[in-house]
Design a protein around this motif. Structure first.
Motif, PDB file in Angstrom:
ATOM      1  N   PRO A 129     -19.541 -10.202 -45.216  1.00 17.26           N
ATOM      2  CA  PRO A 129     -18.671  -8.969 -43.689  1.00 17.26           C
ATOM      3  C   PRO A 129     -19.298  -8.882 -41.900  1.00 17.26           C
ATOM      4  N   GLY A 130     -18.458  -8.686 -41.398  1.00 17.26           N
ATOM      5  CA  GLY A 130     -18.302  -9.076 -39.937  1.00 17.26           C
ATOM      6  C   GLY A 130     -19.666  -7.744 -39.761  1.00 17.26           C
ATOM      7  N   LEU A 131     -19.395  -6.187 -40.116  1.00 19.32           N
ATOM      8  CA  LEU A 131     -20.584  -5.281 -39.544  1.00 19.32           C
ATOM      9  C   LEU A 131     -22.305  -5.951 -40.059  1.00 19.32           C
ATOM     10  N   LEU A 132     -22.603  -6.639 -41.220  1.00 18.13           N
ATOM     11  CA  LEU A 132     -23.509  -7.133 -41.491  1.00 18.13           C
ATOM     12  C   LEU A 132     -23.541  -8.636 -40.560  1.00 18.13           C
ATOM     13  N   GLN A 133     -22.686  -8.934 -39.583  1.00 14.82           N
ATOM     14  CA  GLN A 133     -22.842 -10.219 -38.999  1.00 14.82           C
ATOM     15  C   GLN A 133     -23.966  -9.646 -37.732  1.00 14.82           C
ATOM     16  N   LEU A 134     -22.864  -8.439 -37.491  1.00 15.00           N
ATOM     17  CA  LEU A 134     -23.106  -7.651 -36.043  1.00 15.00           C
ATOM     18  C   LEU A 134     -24.313  -7.029 -35.926  1.00 15.00           C
ATOM     19  N   ALA A 135     -25.412  -6.449 -37.678  1.00 10.72           N
ATOM     20  CA  ALA A 135     -26.724  -6.205 -37.203  1.00 10.72           C
ATOM     21  C   ALA A 135     -27.649  -8.032 -36.847  1.00 10.72           C
ATOM     22  N   SER A 136     -26.704  -8.466 -37.516  1.00 10.69           N
ATOM     23  CA  SER A 136     -27.787 -10.016 -36.849  1.00 10.69           C
ATOM     24  C   SER A 136     -27.609 -11.035 -35.660  1.00 10.69           C
TER      25      SER A 136
ATOM     26  N   ALA B  75     -16.810  -6.258 -31.616  1.00 10.94           N
ATOM     27  CA  ALA B  75     -15.061  -5.887 -32.634  1.00 10.94           C
ATOM     28  C   ALA B  75     -15.662  -7.509 -33.190  1.00 10.94           C
ATOM     29  N   VAL B  76     -15.783  -7.255 -34.917  1.00  4.08           N
ATOM     30  CA  VAL B  76     -15.923  -7.793 -35.654  1.00  4.08           C
ATOM     31  C   VAL B  76     -15.157  -7.999 -37.176  1.00  4.08           C
ATOM     32  N   MET B  77     -15.400  -9.478 -37.288  1.00  2.19           N
ATOM     33  CA  MET B  77     -14.104  -9.272 -38.771  1.00  2.19           C
ATOM     34  C   MET B  77     -14.447  -9.843 -39.988  1.00  2.19           C
TER      35      MET B  77
ATOM     36  N   MET C 216     -26.742 -11.631 -48.052  1.00  2.95           N
ATOM     37  CA  MET C 216     -24.958 -11.546 -47.047  1.00  2.95           C
ATOM     38  C   MET C 216     -23.794 -11.333 -47.635  1.00  2.95           C
ATOM     39  N   ILE C 217     -23.903 -11.510 -48.675  1.00  6.06           N
ATOM     40  CA  ILE C 217     -22.235 -11.639 -49.762  1.00  6.06           C
ATOM     41  C   ILE C 217     -21.538 -10.120 -50.238  1.00  6.06           C
ATOM     42  N   GLN C 218     -20.745 -10.030 -49.795  1.00  6.69           N
ATOM     43  CA  GLN C 218     -20.153  -8.420 -51.196  1.00  6.69           C
ATOM     44  C   GLN C 218     -18.811  -8.655 -50.901  1.00  6.69           C
TER      45      GLN C 218
END
Length: 425
Positions: free
Chosen positions: A252-259, A299-301, A235-237
């Protein structure tokens, strides 16, 4: 460099999909094709419009969109968003209604730092503006915060809440939504020991994981299945070169959004398929229900790596709040020291993120409070978002929260001795 390259690769993938959507829309909308009655062009245009908007919203912080408010005098008053406390990782903001007398209820709405911006609580803010002075924790996107600003973990988050509460004074009523519920409870207990005169008047915890083990969900099961090493690896970048926070370790927000999307993949897929069909048939609009929801949802952060990892390790795996052994800045917080702050919990009967039982566990930890200062409520048909937005919040939960605030107003005042009877119990 591997982590930084992966971060930039995700952004390139997002940007490429936005470009594909824009290209499909432009190509299918070429005036010459209007002479050809081919539905394929309508479908291509609709797909492009939805795709471009979808991927574009992922990197844009939504606007609060609360510009005016109609008061009891029947006039529209401007709403000014003022920064009360400015900090590197988040601000305390106030929705000040121009020309309106200051409202007796002062509410601090603690927004979650769990992938979305504080604007996720827009409808909650609008509903409270009717007769409250509303303050909100506005957390910043970690990718925009230079590495020189240092770390930000669950202890720092808790200390931010402590500072915000102190800035607003003891008459404030804290309402913590979802993720910050256990940390708002810890911050209140911290003040009860360190600076009791700065404690809030009431504390309302809405759908938060105070005791994640009280009821299993996919979120808690995932936290149990993976190790901290696996989480850090997957998860960490590091933030790429395009942002001020270059080099900062983040989730990353994009990775969170995928989850988020993977948890309800079929439902989201159907929602976008239906929206493409509506656009192709000319039945969609810029502010229809789909766009209103997904403009915010997408919209993710980024959140700091240390905050994400410490949340999983200490709140979910270690159960430090649930077992009353949370430490802040070297000080072991004792939740039982809360004796003057009325506490209420709210849960949704169909909450699949923070299931019923996880939040109400806070009341058992408040051993210094009499039962008369504790309250709980379950909204039977509400899911996770329904307990702070939508019909369930407006019609059932909000009135109960405001009644709770009014019933306990002025109970805690600076210099007032502790509730000895409650403490003795």
């Amino acid at each position: 460099m591997r982590q930084m390259s992966t971060y930039d690769l995700m952004e390139s993938f997002r940007n490429a999909n936005q470009w594909l959507g824009a290209s499909a829309l432009s190509f299918a909308s070429y005036p010459l094709f209007s002479m050809l009655p081919n539905p394929a062009f309508q479908w291509m245009s609709a797909w492009g419009q939805v795709t471009e908007r979808t991927f574009q919203r992922m990197v844009a912080k939504p606007d609060w969109g609360i510009r005016t408010f109609t008061c009891e005098d029947g006039k529209d008053h401007l709403v000014n968003i003022e920064t009360v406390v400015s900090r590197p990782f988040g601000d305390l903001i106030h929705f000040q209604v121009s020309g309106r007398e200051e409202q007796p209820r002062k509410v601090l709405l603690v927004a979650p730092m769990s992938g979305h911006y504080a604007t996720l609580l827009r409808s909650t803010v609008k509903s409270l503006l009717v007769n409250c002075e509303v303050y909100v924790t506005d957390w910043h996107n970690a990718r925009d915060i230079p590495v020189s600003e240092g770390k930000f973990d669950v202890e720092d988050y808790t200390l931010y809440l402590v500072d915000f509460m102190k800035a607003l004074g003891p008459e404030v009523n804290v309402v913590a939504v979802c993720q910050p519920a256990p940390l708002a409870l810890a911050a209140t207990a911290y003040l009860a020991e360190i600076e009791p005169d700065a404690q809030p008047s009431t504390l309302t915890l809405i759908g938060g994981p105070v005791d994640p083990d009280a009821a299993a969900t996919d979120v808690t099961d995932f936290g149990r299945r993976v190790t901290m090493g696996q989480l850090e690896e997957m998860m960490i970048q590091r933030v790429g070169f395009l942002h001020k926070g270059v080099g900062r370790l983040v989730y990353p927000g994009l990775l969170q959004l995928a989850s988020f999307i993977s948890m309800n993949g079929e439902r989201h897929s159907k929602a976008f398929t239906d929206q493409i069909l509506r656009v192709a048939q000319g039945e969609a609009s810029d502010n229809d229900a789909h766009n209103r929801f997904y403009d915010e949802y997408l919209a993710v952060m980024d959140m700091t790596a240390e905050f994400y990892l410490s949340t999983v390790e200490r709140i979910f795996k270690g159960l430090e709040i649930a077992q009353n052994r949370f430490v802040v800045d070297g000080h072991r917080v004792d939740i039982g020291k809360i004796t003057d702050v009325a506490v209420k919990t709210v849960e949704g009967g169909k909450d699949d993120i923070s299931a019923p039982g996880q939040c109400v566990a806070a009341l058992d930890l408040c051993t210094g409070l009499p039962d008369s200062m504790k309250a709980s409520y379950i909204e039977p048909e509400a899911g996770h978002y329904g307990i702070f937005a939508g019909r369930s919040w407006r019609n059932n939960i909000r009135p109960l929260v405001l009644d709770f605030i009014d019933a306990n107003a002025g109970r805690h005042k600076p210099g007032k001795p502790a509730n000895r009877n409650a403490a003795a119990g």
